[in-house]
Scaffold this motif. Structure first.
Motif, PDB file in Angstrom:
ATOM      1  N   GLN A  38       0.829  -1.201   0.000  1.00 30.37           N
ATOM      2  CA  GLN A  38       0.000   0.000   0.000  1.00 30.37           C
ATOM      3  C   GLN A  38       0.868   1.257   0.000  1.00 30.37           C
ATOM      4  O   GLN A  38       0.563   2.237  -0.681  1.00 30.37           O
ATOM      5  CB  GLN A  38      -0.931   0.001   1.211  1.00 30.37           C
ATOM      6  N   ARG A  39       1.957   1.223   0.751  1.00 32.92           N
ATOM      7  CA  ARG A  39       2.889   2.356   0.771  1.00 32.92           C
ATOM      8  C   ARG A  39       3.496   2.590  -0.604  1.00 32.92           C
ATOM      9  O   ARG A  39       3.734   3.721  -1.005  1.00 32.92           O
ATOM     10  CB  ARG A  39       4.009   2.106   1.775  1.00 32.92           C
ATOM     11  N   ALA A  40       3.739   1.505  -1.321  1.00 26.63           N
ATOM     12  CA  ALA A  40       4.329   1.626  -2.656  1.00 26.63           C
ATOM     13  C   ALA A  40       3.421   2.391  -3.611  1.00 26.63           C
ATOM     14  O   ALA A  40       3.893   2.949  -4.602  1.00 26.63           O
ATOM     15  CB  ALA A  40       4.625   0.240  -3.228  1.00 26.63           C
ATOM     16  N   PHE A  41       2.134   2.453  -3.311  1.00 33.27           N
ATOM     17  CA  PHE A  41       1.207   3.208  -4.148  1.00 33.27           C
ATOM     18  C   PHE A  41       0.847   4.567  -3.547  1.00 33.27           C
ATOM     19  O   PHE A  41       0.507   5.487  -4.295  1.00 33.27           O
ATOM     20  CB  PHE A  41      -0.050   2.377  -4.426  1.00 33.27           C
ATOM     21  N   MET A  42       0.922   4.717  -2.228  1.00 40.59           N
ATOM     22  CA  MET A  42       0.584   6.006  -1.610  1.00 40.59           C
ATOM     23  C   MET A  42       1.745   6.991  -1.678  1.00 40.59           C
ATOM     24  O   MET A  42       1.543   8.175  -1.961  1.00 40.59           O
ATOM     25  CB  MET A  42       0.165   5.805  -0.150  1.00 40.59           C
ATOM     26  N   ARG A  62      -5.000  11.164 -14.929  1.00 42.19           N
ATOM     27  CA  ARG A  62      -4.637  10.054 -15.825  1.00 42.19           C
ATOM     28  C   ARG A  62      -3.546   9.163 -15.220  1.00 42.19           C
ATOM     29  O   ARG A  62      -3.492   7.977 -15.495  1.00 42.19           O
ATOM     30  CB  ARG A  62      -4.143  10.595 -17.159  1.00 42.19           C
ATOM     31  N   TYR A  63      -2.673   9.755 -14.447  1.00 41.24           N
ATOM     32  CA  TYR A  63      -1.543   9.017 -13.864  1.00 41.24           C
ATOM     33  C   TYR A  63      -1.812   8.603 -12.418  1.00 41.24           C
ATOM     34  O   TYR A  63      -1.361   7.550 -11.985  1.00 41.24           O
ATOM     35  CB  TYR A  63      -0.271   9.876 -13.920  1.00 41.24           C
ATOM     36  N   ALA A  64      -2.519   9.458 -11.697  1.00 34.59           N
ATOM     37  CA  ALA A  64      -2.730   9.199 -10.274  1.00 34.59           C
ATOM     38  C   ALA A  64      -3.877   8.220 -10.024  1.00 34.59           C
ATOM     39  O   ALA A  64      -3.836   7.458  -9.060  1.00 34.59           O
ATOM     40  CB  ALA A  64      -2.991  10.514  -9.537  1.00 34.59           C
ATOM     41  N   LEU A  65      -4.890   8.242 -10.872  1.00 32.82           N
ATOM     42  CA  LEU A  65      -6.045   7.371 -10.640  1.00 32.82           C
ATOM     43  C   LEU A  65      -5.694   5.880 -10.700  1.00 32.82           C
ATOM     44  O   LEU A  65      -6.160   5.114  -9.842  1.00 32.82           O
ATOM     45  CB  LEU A  65      -7.173   7.725 -11.606  1.00 32.82           C
ATOM     46  N   ILE A  70      -5.248   0.813  -7.627  1.00 34.68           N
ATOM     47  CA  ILE A  70      -4.498  -0.375  -7.196  1.00 34.68           C
ATOM     48  C   ILE A  70      -4.267  -0.331  -5.693  1.00 34.68           C
ATOM     49  O   ILE A  70      -4.432  -1.344  -4.998  1.00 34.68           O
ATOM     50  CB  ILE A  70      -3.165  -0.496  -7.967  1.00 34.68           C
ATOM     51  N   GLY A  71      -3.907   0.836  -5.167  1.00 30.51           N
ATOM     52  CA  GLY A  71      -3.729   0.978  -3.725  1.00 30.51           C
ATOM     53  C   GLY A  71      -5.010   0.694  -2.966  1.00 30.51           C
ATOM     54  O   GLY A  71      -5.000   0.039  -1.920  1.00 30.51           O
ATOM     55  N   ALA A  72      -6.143   1.165  -3.503  1.00 28.80           N
ATOM     56  CA  ALA A  72      -7.437   0.912  -2.849  1.00 28.80           C
ATOM     57  C   ALA A  72      -7.772  -0.576  -2.873  1.00 28.80           C
ATOM     58  O   ALA A  72      -8.300  -1.115  -1.885  1.00 28.80           O
ATOM     59  CB  ALA A  72      -8.534   1.714  -3.534  1.00 28.80           C
ATOM     60  N   LEU A 116      -8.204   2.831   7.435  1.00 29.76           N
ATOM     61  CA  LEU A 116      -7.744   4.205   7.193  1.00 29.76           C
ATOM     62  C   LEU A 116      -7.108   4.337   5.817  1.00 29.76           C
ATOM     63  O   LEU A 116      -7.338   5.325   5.102  1.00 29.76           O
ATOM     64  CB  LEU A 116      -6.752   4.631   8.276  1.00 29.76           C
ATOM     65  N   ALA A 117      -6.293   3.368   5.442  1.00 27.75           N
ATOM     66  CA  ALA A 117      -5.657   3.399   4.123  1.00 27.75           C
ATOM     67  C   ALA A 117      -6.711   3.325   3.019  1.00 27.75           C
ATOM     68  O   ALA A 117      -6.644   4.074   2.034  1.00 27.75           O
ATOM     69  CB  ALA A 117      -4.658   2.250   3.988  1.00 27.75           C
ATOM     70  N   LEU A 118      -7.678   2.450   3.182  1.00 30.89           N
ATOM     71  CA  LEU A 118      -8.754   2.326   2.195  1.00 30.89           C
ATOM     72  C   LEU A 118      -9.513   3.645   2.075  1.00 30.89           C
ATOM     73  O   LEU A 118      -9.797   4.117   0.968  1.00 30.89           O
ATOM     74  CB  LEU A 118      -9.701   1.185   2.583  1.00 30.89           C
TER      75      LEU A 118
END
Length: 137
Positions: A38-42, A62-65, A70-72, A116-118
């Protein structure tokens, strides 16, 4: 208005990143396997959203979504694991590392970190979608 949404998305990513670092480095709580993913995506979101704020780049969605989605998905799987809804044989955490569903996976012993991450990933996704709708018509 779109710039305010972008700023808010960056602040959510920044607070999430700083919180993860605080929990790991100051409180000394080692992250589990799913927390690392999750950290790798946040963490990159905090950087690229900051750059997008500086440049007023509303095409950042376009890049952040994709990173956010994937993080979600990882945070959702971690939440299911924490809740005991994922069977034991497919849990990614091993006996050698921190537990993905133990009692230490909470803030103040109440709020689970995966939840919290979700929440953070979902909030960033909603903000990015709103930015997209306000800037592409």
């Amino acid at each position: 208005m779109a710039w305010n949404l972008l700023l808010l998305a960056w602040l959510v990513a920044l607070v999430s990143t700083l919180s993860a670092l605080f929990i790991g480095e100051v409180m000394g709580q080692a992250p589990c396997v799913l927390c690392w993913f999750q950290r790798a995506f946040m963490f990159p979101l905090a950087v690229i959203l900051a750059i997008a704020c500086y440049r007023s780049d509303f095409g950042i969605w376009r890049y952040a979504l994709p990173l956010t989605a994937i993080g979600a998905a990882l945070a959702f799987a971690h939440t299911l694991l924490y809740a005991g809804l994922i069977p034991q044989p497919i849990q990614p955490c091993t006996a050698t590392g921190p537990s993905c569903s133990g009692a230490e996976m909470t803030v103040f012993g109440v709020v689970p970190l995966p939840v919290l991450a979700l929440f953070a990933f979902i909030l960033i996704a909603i903000l990015l979608i709103l930015i997209r709708r306000r800037t592409t018509q």
